[in-house]
Design a protein around this motif. Structure first.
Motif: not given
Length: 581
Positions: A68, A71, A227, A256, A269, A271, A273, A332-334, A345, A347
């Motif tokens: 993705d 974000m 996030n 998500v 995954w 993510n 940025h 956070d997402l991860t 996962a 970033v």
């Protein structure tokens, strides 16, 4: 492919939501056998949050990877790289010779069975505002519901030039001075600096202004940070700025979360940025000595690839990417993807501005963002002139502000050159990340039926034995951190008979459990030459049924994460020789 191979427009410019949607729709329409486009949610401004699924029979469940981008509203480059991953996933099937890096055929065959889930823009509302008028948008251009009506800055293009930069106001107590060598560059004031002195504010107006108070700009207060909205380790405000009222209370992160819960087959995954040029891995809330060491070895392998294929280091989120030492970020997402969904996962903070400026790496990578001195700011301005077409710094001109009176507008526009890389280097960034993510996708487990054997037992009975195995690097449970989650179930086998019957119908379904992978990451003692050794055969499982009569038996092997493999086996009569059916 039906277009110039691996040279989509997103590699050369940052796309509006309309152009991004058009690109995704073109792929889905041109390659319906490979690509399925779906909207997983709608933003408050009515824009779709798109996910493109890529792989043969995209509806068929099997191991997949997610990527993705965008974000955070200002971080446009994530969308470009995510779209480049989608383009490469299509090229795996349509034009594999066009892939960057060169791939052996056995690896291509494996990757063609991987599902790629690409969400190029989680925050289309935020990105659209940035593309339309610049200015900083953390996640989305809106306030957190029920936030106090305190004075705050609202970005607005006051001089009508289509860009929101900065306002500067003359003040004897100002904390900035202008660089004498680079007009538009403002420097932190030193005690020996002569006047004039300035105060800096974003180009815009003060909402809820009381006529006196000029608030300090704070784009993280009373505004959502997507996030910080994910369920693992979530903390409410004010413990965690941007967290909202509960995990997923904004529609974008909620979409998500819901997608991830509906797709247990995700194993990796990414993510995306900006900026910094670094991969950030778990743990986010504890040092490495508290991390599962098998998972840590796996991340060491990813770190080696990240350095060799992209040129970025990998750091622990807790040890090198907390704004304050020993003070982790929450929600956070991860963390969610790693701890709750069993994914490898991480970033990626795209684009290595610090490295390009020749700045040595500090002890903690996060210190790059707070230790930029005046000399380095001057060097940034010079780099901007030589390598960025002077996009960052602009001259000042007078403006009559509706609230503050006489000010000047101009200065820094950080969108291209700080928050995002110059478009001229986007192709190289895309190629590096594409090569890296395809390599990570090569780790996924692969369920196979290795052997089938029928043995006659006499009197019309047969013993049917099936051996199944995982031929992939990762185990069927993904990472150790989520192995025991209730949803992370192991492999099951079922048998159904036609023209014959199972001797014990209660044994039609059998639980085989998880299957190990062959990979160990880097640094495992079993790989060392002084005591090399392999695991046993935990990657295999065997299942048996007793069948009465002649006919055929269909065997289905699978799990919610691995999908399913199946085989139909004809059963011979008494004259059939023992062995393979």
């Amino acid at each position: 492919m039906a277009q110039d191979a691996l040279d989509g427009p997103f590699r050369h410019r940052y796309l509006t939501h309309e152009a991004l949607t058009r690109q995704l729709e073109e792929w889905a329409q041109a390659f319906p056998q490979l690509a399925r486009l779906q909207s997983i949610g709608t933003t408050p401004q009515g824009r779709d949050i798109w996910v493109l699924t890529i792989g043969p029979e995209p509806e068929r469940r099997r191991p997949g990877v997610w990527v993705d981008g965008n974000m955070h509203g200002t971080e446009l480059a994530g969308s470009s790289v995510a779209l480049a991953v989608a383009e490469a996933a299509l090229a795996l099937h349509l034009d594999p010779e066009a892939l960057p890096g060169g791939w052996p055929e056995h690896q291509r065959r494996f990757l063609r069975e991987v599902l790629f889930y690409v969400c190029p823009r989680i925050s289309p509302d935020g990105a659209e505002q940035v593309l339309r008028q610049r200015g900083f948008v953390r996640s989305a251009p809106r306030r957190t519901p029920d936030s106090p009506a305190r004075p705050h800055w609202r970005t607005e293009d006051l001089d009508g030039d289509g860009q929101c930069r900065y306002l500067r106001r003359h003040d004897e107590a100002g904390d900035f001075v202008e660089s004498p060598d680079h007009p538009g560059l403002m420097l932190p004031r030193r005690v020996e600096d002569p006047p004039p002195y300035w105060r800096l504010y974003p180009e815009g107006v003060i909402a809820h202004w009381d006529g006196v108070t000029i608030p300090e700009p704070d784009w993280l207060r009373d505004t959502p940070d997507f996030n910080r909205h994910f369920p693992w380790g979530w903390r409410p405000e004010p413990d965690q700025l941007g967290a909202g009222h509960y995990p997923g209370d904004e529609p974008e992160p909620r979409a998500v979360i819901d997608f991830a819960l509906a797709h247990p087959n995700l194993y990796a995954w990414l993510n995306l940025h900006t900026f910094g040029g670094v991969f950030i891995r778990p743990l986010a809330d504890a040092p490495d000595d508290r991390m599962d060491q098998h998972d840590l070895a796996l991340y060491r392998q990813l770190a080696a690839w990240g350095q060799s294929l992209v040129g970025y280091p990998t750091v622990s989120g807790f040890e090198e990417f907390t704004y304050e030492p020993d003070t982790p970020l929450h929600g956070d997402l991860t963390d969610f993807a790693y701890h709750q969904r069993g994914c490898v996962a991480q970033v990626c903070e795209l684009w290595d501005l610090f490295h390009r400026l020749g700045r040595p790496r500090p002890e903690r990578f996060i210190d790059h963002y707070t230790a930029f001195d005046r000399e380095e700011m001057e060097r940034l301005a010079q780099w901007d002139l030589v390598n960025n077409h002077g996009r960052l710094f602009h001259p000042w001109h007078p403006l009559d502000h509706p609230q503050l009176g006489a000010v000047e507008v101009g200065g820094l526009d950080a969108c291209i050159g700080i928050w995002n890389p110059p478009p001229e280097i986007l192709p190289a960034i895309c190629n590096g990340l594409v090569t890296y993510w395809l390599q990570v996708a090569s780790l996924l487990p692969r369920l196979v039926i290795e052997a089938v054997r029928c043995t006659s037992l006499g009197d019309g009975y047969h013993e049917l034995t099936v051996t199944v195995a995982n031929h992939g690097y990762l185990p069927s449970y993904g990472v150790q951190a989520a192995r025991e989650r209730p949803w992370n179930s192991g492999v099951e086998a079922t048998a159904s008979a036609v023209g014959c019957r199972l001797h014990d119908p209660g044994q039609a379904r059998q639980v085989l459990g998880h299957l190990e992978g062959w990979g160990r990451g880097l640094g495992d003692t079993a790989q060392m030459p002084w005591f090399q050794r392999s695991r046993g055969n935990g990657h295999q499982a065997r299942v048996c049924w007793v069948i009465l009569g002649e006919g055929e038996v269909t065997v289905r092997i699978g799990s919610p994460r691995l999908g399913e493999v199946h085989q139909t086996i004809p059963l011979p009569g008494e004259s059939g020789a023992p062995g393979a059916c």
